[in-house]
Design a protein around this motif. Structure first.
Motif, PDB file in Angstrom:
ATOM      1  N   ASN A  34      65.652  34.225 -63.912  1.00 40.53           N
ATOM      2  CA  ASN A  34      64.467  34.183 -64.784  1.00 40.53           C
ATOM      3  C   ASN A  34      64.041  32.749 -65.022  1.00 40.53           C
ATOM      4  OD1 ASN A  34      66.371  36.569 -66.388  1.00 40.53           O
ATOM      5  ND2 ASN A  34      64.402  37.130 -65.498  1.00 40.53           N
ATOM      6  N   SER A  35      65.037  31.857 -65.156  1.00 39.62           N
ATOM      7  CA  SER A  35      64.715  30.488 -65.565  1.00 39.62           C
ATOM      8  C   SER A  35      65.782  29.510 -65.082  1.00 39.62           C
ATOM      9  CB  SER A  35      64.594  30.418 -67.090  1.00 39.62           C
ATOM     10  OG  SER A  35      65.820  30.748 -67.701  1.00 39.62           O
ATOM     11  N   VAL A  36      65.472  28.228 -65.277  1.00 45.90           N
ATOM     12  CA  VAL A  36      66.389  27.179 -64.820  1.00 45.90           C
ATOM     13  C   VAL A  36      66.575  26.136 -65.920  1.00 45.90           C
ATOM     14  CG1 VAL A  36      64.469  25.987 -63.668  1.00 45.90           C
ATOM     15  CG2 VAL A  36      66.802  25.428 -63.026  1.00 45.90           C
ATOM     16  N   ILE A  37      67.820  25.714 -66.100  1.00 48.45           N
ATOM     17  CA  ILE A  37      68.147  24.572 -66.954  1.00 48.45           C
ATOM     18  C   ILE A  37      68.468  23.396 -66.048  1.00 48.45           C
ATOM     19  CG2 ILE A  37      69.866  23.599 -68.531  1.00 48.45           C
ATOM     20  CD1 ILE A  37      70.135  26.361 -69.800  1.00 48.45           C
ATOM     21  N   ILE A  38      67.845  22.255 -66.313  1.00 53.60           N
ATOM     22  CA  ILE A  38      68.099  21.046 -65.529  1.00 53.60           C
ATOM     23  C   ILE A  38      68.891  20.060 -66.385  1.00 53.60           C
ATOM     24  CG2 ILE A  38      67.086  19.133 -64.232  1.00 53.60           C
ATOM     25  CD1 ILE A  38      64.552  20.834 -63.886  1.00 53.60           C
ATOM     26  N   PRO A  39      70.167  19.817 -66.050  1.00 55.05           N
ATOM     27  CA  PRO A  39      70.921  18.769 -66.755  1.00 55.05           C
ATOM     28  C   PRO A  39      70.529  17.400 -66.207  1.00 55.05           C
ATOM     29  CG  PRO A  39      72.373  20.349 -65.628  1.00 55.05           C
ATOM     30  CD  PRO A  39      71.013  20.507 -65.067  1.00 55.05           C
ATOM     31  N   ILE A  40      70.319  16.441 -67.111  1.00 56.32           N
ATOM     32  CA  ILE A  40      69.972  15.078 -66.712  1.00 56.32           C
ATOM     33  C   ILE A  40      70.884  14.122 -67.466  1.00 56.32           C
ATOM     34  CG2 ILE A  40      68.180  13.295 -66.798  1.00 56.32           C
ATOM     35  CD1 ILE A  40      66.094  15.463 -66.500  1.00 56.32           C
ATOM     36  N   GLN A  41      71.586  13.270 -66.736  1.00 53.50           N
ATOM     37  CA  GLN A  41      72.516  12.344 -67.387  1.00 53.50           C
ATOM     38  C   GLN A  41      71.773  11.159 -67.974  1.00 53.50           C
ATOM     39  OE1 GLN A  41      71.616  12.144 -64.344  1.00 53.50           O
ATOM     40  NE2 GLN A  41      72.515  10.442 -63.193  1.00 53.50           N
ATOM     41  N   CYS A  42      72.275  10.639 -69.084  1.00 52.52           N
ATOM     42  CA  CYS A  42      71.638   9.501 -69.771  1.00 52.52           C
ATOM     43  C   CYS A  42      72.063   8.191 -69.118  1.00 52.52           C
ATOM     44  CB  CYS A  42      72.002   9.515 -71.256  1.00 52.52           C
ATOM     45  SG  CYS A  42      71.376  10.950 -72.137  1.00 52.52           S
TER      46      CYS A  42
ATOM     47  N   GLY B   7      61.635  15.315 -58.478  1.00 49.12           N
ATOM     48  CA  GLY B   7      60.393  15.780 -57.859  1.00 49.12           C
ATOM     49  C   GLY B   7      60.639  16.826 -56.795  1.00 49.12           C
ATOM     50  N   GLN B   8      61.731  16.654 -56.029  1.00 49.02           N
ATOM     51  CA  GLN B   8      62.055  17.619 -54.971  1.00 49.02           C
ATOM     52  C   GLN B   8      62.431  18.978 -55.564  1.00 49.02           C
ATOM     53  OE1 GLN B   8      64.969  14.727 -53.332  1.00 49.02           O
ATOM     54  NE2 GLN B   8      64.219  15.418 -51.349  1.00 49.02           N
ATOM     55  N   LEU B   9      63.235  18.942 -56.631  1.00 49.88           N
ATOM     56  CA  LEU B   9      63.619  20.193 -57.297  1.00 49.88           C
ATOM     57  C   LEU B   9      62.383  20.879 -57.864  1.00 49.88           C
ATOM     58  CD1 LEU B   9      65.648  22.212 -58.461  1.00 49.88           C
ATOM     59  CD2 LEU B   9      65.994  20.658 -60.388  1.00 49.88           C
ATOM     60  N   TRP B  10      61.506  20.104 -58.459  1.00 50.12           N
ATOM     61  CA  TRP B  10      60.294  20.669 -59.058  1.00 50.12           C
ATOM     62  C   TRP B  10      59.397  21.304 -57.987  1.00 50.12           C
ATOM     63  CZ3 TRP B  10      60.169  22.022 -63.732  1.00 50.12           C
ATOM     64  CH2 TRP B  10      58.970  22.396 -64.340  1.00 50.12           C
ATOM     65  N   LYS B  11      59.295  20.633 -56.821  1.00 51.06           N
ATOM     66  CA  LYS B  11      58.506  21.200 -55.713  1.00 51.06           C
ATOM     67  C   LYS B  11      59.094  22.525 -55.252  1.00 51.06           C
ATOM     68  CE  LYS B  11      56.664  16.917 -53.711  1.00 51.06           C
ATOM     69  NZ  LYS B  11      56.762  15.958 -52.581  1.00 51.06           N
ATOM     70  N   LEU B  12      60.443  22.597 -55.190  1.00 49.29           N
ATOM     71  CA  LEU B  12      61.104  23.841 -54.777  1.00 49.29           C
ATOM     72  C   LEU B  12      60.822  24.954 -55.777  1.00 49.29           C
ATOM     73  CD1 LEU B  12      63.025  25.459 -52.962  1.00 49.29           C
ATOM     74  CD2 LEU B  12      64.940  24.544 -54.297  1.00 49.29           C
ATOM     75  N   ILE B  13      60.916  24.646 -57.062  1.00 52.42           N
ATOM     76  CA  ILE B  13      60.644  25.647 -58.096  1.00 52.42           C
ATOM     77  C   ILE B  13      59.204  26.150 -57.983  1.00 52.42           C
ATOM     78  CG2 ILE B  13      60.367  25.972 -60.603  1.00 52.42           C
ATOM     79  CD1 ILE B  13      62.777  24.033 -60.939  1.00 52.42           C
ATOM     80  N   GLU B  14      58.264  25.227 -57.797  1.00 53.28           N
ATOM     81  CA  GLU B  14      56.854  25.622 -57.672  1.00 53.28           C
ATOM     82  C   GLU B  14      56.620  26.462 -56.417  1.00 53.28           C
ATOM     83  OE1 GLU B  14      54.300  25.169 -59.841  1.00 53.28           O
ATOM     84  OE2 GLU B  14      55.891  24.474 -61.190  1.00 53.28           O
ATOM     85  N   LEU B  15      57.300  26.111 -55.321  1.00 55.62           N
ATOM     86  CA  LEU B  15      57.175  26.881 -54.077  1.00 55.62           C
ATOM     87  C   LEU B  15      57.707  28.299 -54.265  1.00 55.62           C
ATOM     88  CD1 LEU B  15      56.581  27.075 -51.028  1.00 55.62           C
ATOM     89  CD2 LEU B  15      58.876  26.175 -50.613  1.00 55.62           C
TER      90      LEU B  15
ATOM     91  N   TYR C 236      60.683  30.175 -64.522  1.00 55.71           N
ATOM     92  CA  TYR C 236      60.161  29.105 -65.377  1.00 55.71           C
ATOM     93  C   TYR C 236      61.283  28.166 -65.804  1.00 55.71           C
ATOM     94  CZ  TYR C 236      61.948  31.850 -69.339  1.00 55.71           C
ATOM     95  OH  TYR C 236      62.758  32.536 -70.205  1.00 55.71           O
ATOM     96  N   LEU C 237      60.878  27.016 -66.324  1.00 52.91           N
ATOM     97  CA  LEU C 237      61.840  26.017 -66.799  1.00 52.91           C
ATOM     98  C   LEU C 237      62.324  26.428 -68.183  1.00 52.91           C
ATOM     99  CD1 LEU C 237      63.281  23.278 -66.518  1.00 52.91           C
ATOM    100  CD2 LEU C 237      61.229  22.206 -67.489  1.00 52.91           C
ATOM    101  N   GLU C 238      63.600  26.770 -68.264  1.00 50.87           N
ATOM    102  CA  GLU C 238      64.207  27.138 -69.550  1.00 50.87           C
ATOM    103  C   GLU C 238      64.314  25.910 -70.449  1.00 50.87           C
ATOM    104  OE1 GLU C 238      65.919  29.809 -72.254  1.00 50.87           O
ATOM    105  OE2 GLU C 238      65.244  30.333 -70.236  1.00 50.87           O
ATOM    106  N   GLY C 239      64.791  24.808 -69.866  1.00 49.52           N
ATOM    107  CA  GLY C 239      64.916  23.591 -70.655  1.00 49.52           C
ATOM    108  C   GLY C 239      65.575  22.477 -69.867  1.00 49.52           C
ATOM    109  N   VAL C 240      65.486  21.276 -70.425  1.00 47.62           N
ATOM    110  CA  VAL C 240      66.113  20.094 -69.839  1.00 47.62           C
ATOM    111  C   VAL C 240      67.207  19.647 -70.805  1.00 47.62           C
ATOM    112  CG1 VAL C 240      65.758  17.682 -69.202  1.00 47.62           C
ATOM    113  CG2 VAL C 240      64.038  19.406 -68.604  1.00 47.62           C
TER     114      VAL C 240
END
Length: 264
Positions: free
Chosen positions: A142-150, A159-167, A177-181
């Motif tokens: 249903n959705s994706v969580i993207i972990p991002i390190q500080c 950008g590549q991940l986002w393009k894949l999600i949009e595709l 949809y994007l669940e959260g970051v």
């Protein structure tokens, strides 16, 4: 209906597996029936729950490649309402084997079909790549969580991940949809951490979780004991952070359901 959430980022070392393990454990301890699916050939989610991958008779590879029933691979964990579909070294070859298979992008979705109402949450841990294993996970979700390190270059490659999600939204999974970051590895002593938080919030806005996962010794130790951090040290900052994340996710989901009921 089960809420299926993928934890994805093609960068390694951002806290995907740590999040998959500890979010699953925290959801279960909040009394939500939870299934964790380990889609990473490194099988760190599997070992993170104390399961020896070489002693498992069937894993997610057999579901994707051999048409084995998903229910025949599910194992219990130490936490009552948390179960896991393990991974194993044979998953390394799955990317190549899937290429020539029919409906190669929807193998996991097909395996999960009968579990739509069995679990409250299904969490999928992905490998650090955008190959067919990750595509299978995103197609089923249903959705994706993207972990991002500080840390430096936090947004690099997203950008590549986002393009894949949009595709995939245009082709195989229009409702994705994007669940959260999720910001991870936060160290208040380092000025850069605060700068990264500002940058990520500028980019993703209100999709960034209020909960931030700190750098924490107990969180780093827990996989060595084959336990989620909440079983290793429930009073640690890492355990508290993942419990707060689970509450943040479930509160938002419950609010959505309440709104849906009011709107008929």
């Amino acid at each position: 209906m089960s809420k299926i959430i993928v934890i994805a980022n093609q960068k390694g070392g951002v806290g995907k597996t740590t999040t998959a393990i500890n979010l699953s454990a925290s959801l279960a301890l909040l009394s939500y029936e939870t299934l964790l699916i380990d889609m990473d050939p490194q099988a760190n989610s599997t070992s993170g729950f104390g399961i020896k991958k070489d002693e498992v008779s069937a894993n997610i590879y057999n579901v994707l490649i051999d048409d084995k029933l998903l229910e025949d691979t599910i194992l219990p964990t130490e936490i009552e309402w948390c179960e896991i579909v393990p991974s194993g070294l044979d998953l390394v070859g799955a990317e190549v084997e899937l290429v020539n298979m029919l409906a190669r992008e929807t193998r996991l979705k097909t395996g999960l079909a009968k579990f739509e109402k069995v679990y409250d949450y299904i969490i999928i841990d992905c490998p650090p790549s955008l190959g067919l294993l990750t595509v299978n996970a995103l197609t089923a979700a249903n959705s994706v969580i993207i972990p991002i390190q500080c840390e430096y270059y936090a947004l690099e490659g997203l950008g590549q991940l986002w393009k894949l999600i949009e595709l995939l939204k245009k082709t195989l999974n229009p409702n994705l949809y994007l669940e959260g970051v999720l910001l991870t590895m936060y160290d208040a002593r380092i000025n850069l951490s605060g700068q990264v938080i500002e940058e990520v919030k500028k980019y993703f806005g209100d999709k960034v979780y209020n909960t931030i996962i700190p750098r924490n010794v107990r969180l780093a130790e827990a996989p060595g004991f084959g336990k989620p951090v909440i079983l290793h040290d429930k009073h640690s900052r890492g355990a508290e952070a993942y419990m707060n994340l689970a509450k943040e996710i479930t509160n938002k989901e419950n609010e959505k359901k309440d709104i849906a009921k009011k709107n008929g």
